[in-house]
Design a protein around this motif. Structure first.
Motif, PDB file in Angstrom:
ATOM      1  N   HIS A 173       0.829  -1.207   0.000  1.00 19.55           N
ATOM      2  CA  HIS A 173       0.000   0.000   0.000  1.00 19.55           C
ATOM      3  C   HIS A 173       0.866   1.259   0.000  1.00 19.55           C
ATOM      4  CE1 HIS A 173      -2.156   3.257   2.157  1.00 19.55           C
ATOM      5  NE2 HIS A 173      -3.071   2.967   1.259  1.00 19.55           N
ATOM      6  N   CYS A 174       1.879   1.285   0.842  1.00 21.14           N
ATOM      7  CA  CYS A 174       2.755   2.457   0.943  1.00 21.14           C
ATOM      8  C   CYS A 174       3.490   2.740  -0.369  1.00 21.14           C
ATOM      9  CB  CYS A 174       3.759   2.271   2.073  1.00 21.14           C
ATOM     10  SG  CYS A 174       3.015   2.284   3.718  1.00 21.14           S
ATOM     11  N   ALA A 175       3.781   1.700  -1.125  1.00 18.46           N
ATOM     12  CA  ALA A 175       4.476   1.871  -2.408  1.00 18.46           C
ATOM     13  C   ALA A 175       3.524   2.243  -3.544  1.00 18.46           C
ATOM     14  CB  ALA A 175       5.237   0.600  -2.757  1.00 18.46           C
ATOM     15  N   GLY A 207      -5.487  -5.130  -0.416  1.00 19.71           N
ATOM     16  CA  GLY A 207      -5.661  -6.549  -0.079  1.00 19.71           C
ATOM     17  C   GLY A 207      -6.612  -7.257  -1.009  1.00 19.71           C
ATOM     18  N   SER A 208      -7.619  -6.559  -1.500  1.00 17.21           N
ATOM     19  CA  SER A 208      -8.571  -7.188  -2.416  1.00 17.21           C
ATOM     20  C   SER A 208      -7.995  -7.352  -3.825  1.00 17.21           C
ATOM     21  CB  SER A 208      -9.879  -6.387  -2.472  1.00 17.21           C
ATOM     22  OG  SER A 208      -9.700  -5.172  -3.169  1.00 17.21           O
ATOM     23  N   LEU A 209      -6.921  -6.652  -4.126  1.00 15.51           N
ATOM     24  CA  LEU A 209      -6.288  -6.736  -5.442  1.00 15.51           C
ATOM     25  C   LEU A 209      -5.238  -7.843  -5.514  1.00 15.51           C
ATOM     26  CD1 LEU A 209      -5.738  -2.927  -6.121  1.00 15.51           C
ATOM     27  CD2 LEU A 209      -7.559  -4.384  -7.035  1.00 15.51           C
ATOM     28  N   ILE A 210      -4.882  -8.389  -4.360  1.00 10.74           N
ATOM     29  CA  ILE A 210      -3.814  -9.379  -4.299  1.00 10.74           C
ATOM     30  C   ILE A 210      -4.375 -10.699  -3.784  1.00 10.74           C
ATOM     31  CG2 ILE A 210      -1.565  -9.919  -3.290  1.00 10.74           C
ATOM     32  CD1 ILE A 210      -1.173  -6.859  -3.035  1.00 10.74           C
ATOM     33  N   SER A 211      -3.974 -11.765  -4.452  1.00 11.35           N
ATOM     34  CA  SER A 211      -4.410 -13.108  -4.076  1.00 11.35           C
ATOM     35  C   SER A 211      -3.191 -14.026  -4.099  1.00 11.35           C
ATOM     36  CB  SER A 211      -5.454 -13.605  -5.071  1.00 11.35           C
ATOM     37  OG  SER A 211      -4.838 -13.834  -6.329  1.00 11.35           O
ATOM     38  N   PRO A 212      -3.332 -15.252  -3.615  1.00  7.26           N
ATOM     39  CA  PRO A 212      -2.210 -16.196  -3.714  1.00  7.26           C
ATOM     40  C   PRO A 212      -1.743 -16.400  -5.163  1.00  7.26           C
ATOM     41  CG  PRO A 212      -3.812 -17.024  -2.158  1.00  7.26           C
ATOM     42  CD  PRO A 212      -4.440 -15.813  -2.833  1.00  7.26           C
ATOM     43  N   THR A 213      -2.641 -16.200  -6.107  1.00  5.60           N
ATOM     44  CA  THR A 213      -2.296 -16.379  -7.518  1.00  5.60           C
ATOM     45  C   THR A 213      -1.344 -15.301  -8.033  1.00  5.60           C
ATOM     46  OG1 THR A 213      -4.455 -17.370  -7.895  1.00  5.60           O
ATOM     47  CG2 THR A 213      -3.250 -16.648  -9.837  1.00  5.60           C
ATOM     48  N   ASN A 214      -1.594 -14.038  -7.680  1.00  2.76           N
ATOM     49  CA  ASN A 214      -0.739 -12.979  -8.220  1.00  2.76           C
ATOM     50  C   ASN A 214       0.294 -12.456  -7.226  1.00  2.76           C
ATOM     51  OD1 ASN A 214      -2.293 -11.313  -6.543  1.00  2.76           O
ATOM     52  ND2 ASN A 214      -2.917  -9.932  -8.172  1.00  2.76           N
ATOM     53  N   LEU A 215       0.317 -12.980  -6.009  1.00  4.21           N
ATOM     54  CA  LEU A 215       1.281 -12.516  -5.007  1.00  4.21           C
ATOM     55  C   LEU A 215       2.736 -12.643  -5.473  1.00  4.21           C
ATOM     56  CD1 LEU A 215       1.867 -11.342  -2.223  1.00  4.21           C
ATOM     57  CD2 LEU A 215       1.765 -13.682  -1.316  1.00  4.21           C
ATOM     58  N   PRO A 216       3.134 -13.751  -6.093  1.00  5.40           N
ATOM     59  CA  PRO A 216       4.528 -13.827  -6.564  1.00  5.40           C
ATOM     60  C   PRO A 216       4.864 -12.718  -7.567  1.00  5.40           C
ATOM     61  CG  PRO A 216       3.523 -15.984  -6.566  1.00  5.40           C
ATOM     62  CD  PRO A 216       2.419 -15.009  -6.304  1.00  5.40           C
ATOM     63  N   TYR A 217       3.953 -12.430  -8.469  1.00  5.16           N
ATOM     64  CA  TYR A 217       4.142 -11.354  -9.453  1.00  5.16           C
ATOM     65  C   TYR A 217       4.260 -10.007  -8.756  1.00  5.16           C
ATOM     66  CZ  TYR A 217       2.460  -7.790 -12.740  1.00  5.16           C
ATOM     67  OH  TYR A 217       2.290  -6.646 -13.485  1.00  5.16           O
ATOM     68  N   VAL A 218       3.369  -9.729  -7.812  1.00  2.00           N
ATOM     69  CA  VAL A 218       3.389  -8.454  -7.080  1.00  2.00           C
ATOM     70  C   VAL A 218       4.705  -8.315  -6.318  1.00  2.00           C
ATOM     71  CG1 VAL A 218       2.285  -7.129  -5.220  1.00  2.00           C
ATOM     72  CG2 VAL A 218       0.872  -8.289  -6.945  1.00  2.00           C
ATOM     73  N   MET A 219       5.129  -9.388  -5.661  1.00  3.65           N
ATOM     74  CA  MET A 219       6.373  -9.339  -4.893  1.00  3.65           C
ATOM     75  C   MET A 219       7.587  -9.145  -5.801  1.00  3.65           C
ATOM     76  SD  MET A 219       5.384  -9.224  -1.912  1.00  3.65           S
ATOM     77  CE  MET A 219       7.048  -9.149  -1.287  1.00  3.65           C
ATOM     78  N   ALA A 220       7.570  -9.746  -6.963  1.00  2.00           N
ATOM     79  CA  ALA A 220       8.678  -9.565  -7.905  1.00  2.00           C
ATOM     80  C   ALA A 220       8.767  -8.106  -8.355  1.00  2.00           C
ATOM     81  CB  ALA A 220       8.512 -10.490  -9.111  1.00  2.00           C
ATOM     82  N   ARG A 221       7.617  -7.491  -8.622  1.00  2.00           N
ATOM     83  CA  ARG A 221       7.606  -6.082  -9.033  1.00  2.00           C
ATOM     84  C   ARG A 221       8.039  -5.174  -7.883  1.00  2.00           C
ATOM     85  NH1 ARG A 221       8.389  -5.698 -13.858  1.00  2.00           N
ATOM     86  NH2 ARG A 221       7.216  -3.786 -14.147  1.00  2.00           N
ATOM     87  N   LEU A 222       7.603  -5.483  -6.669  1.00  2.00           N
ATOM     88  CA  LEU A 222       8.013  -4.708  -5.499  1.00  2.00           C
ATOM     89  C   LEU A 222       9.519  -4.826  -5.282  1.00  2.00           C
ATOM     90  CD1 LEU A 222       7.123  -2.942  -3.095  1.00  2.00           C
ATOM     91  CD2 LEU A 222       6.756  -5.058  -1.812  1.00  2.00           C
ATOM     92  N   SER A 223      10.043  -6.013  -5.444  1.00  2.52           N
ATOM     93  CA  SER A 223      11.485  -6.220  -5.314  1.00  2.52           C
ATOM     94  C   SER A 223      12.249  -5.424  -6.360  1.00  2.52           C
ATOM     95  CB  SER A 223      11.816  -7.702  -5.443  1.00  2.52           C
ATOM     96  OG  SER A 223      11.270  -8.406  -4.359  1.00  2.52           O
TER      97      SER A 223
END
Length: 120
Positions: free
Chosen positions: A58-60, A74-90
């Motif tokens: 959220h802060c990013a 939280g409603s935009l992120i699920s176990p399905t897209n969490l790896p993708y979101v984390m990769a982009r955050l990284s």
């Protein structure tokens, strides 16, 4: 003399629409305020729980949409897209720090999640 505006780099990610992660000083300060963690201490990212991760995400993201809430994130992120979101955050974390290895988000439990491919 003309002022030069310096903008922090962003990384796009596809959620409900294309959004952009940005790690600037405001995002870092907000992360510390909301999580109670010292962002400068790499140990702060050991054993991060889902609530903390949602807050960091959220802060990013909030820089481009000040109506965005943590619950909406939280409603935009699920176990399905969490790896993708984390990769982009990284990725944005590494860019913001100017160091390819400066990536606290891929330590611990998140490292395994990053091996899954980005959704179409």
């Amino acid at each position: 003399m003309q002022k030069t505006q310096i903008l922090e780099p962003t990384v796009a990610l596809k959620l409900d629409r294309v959004r952009h992660f940005r790690i600037d000083f405001n995002a870092l300060a907000l992360m510390e305020e909301r999580t109670g963690k010292n962002i400068l201490d790499p140990r702060s990212f050991e054993n991060v729980d889902m609530r903390t991760m949602r807050t960091i995400i959220h802060c990013a993201l909030v820089h481009e949409d000040d109506t965005l809430t943590e619950q909406r994130v939280g409603s935009l992120i699920s176990p399905t897209n969490l790896p993708y979101v984390m990769a982009r955050l990284s990725e944005v974390w590494r860019i913001a720090n100017g160091e390819p290895d400066a990536d606290p988000f891929t330590q611990g439990m998140m490292a395994d999640l990053l091996t899954i491919q980005q959704p179409d």
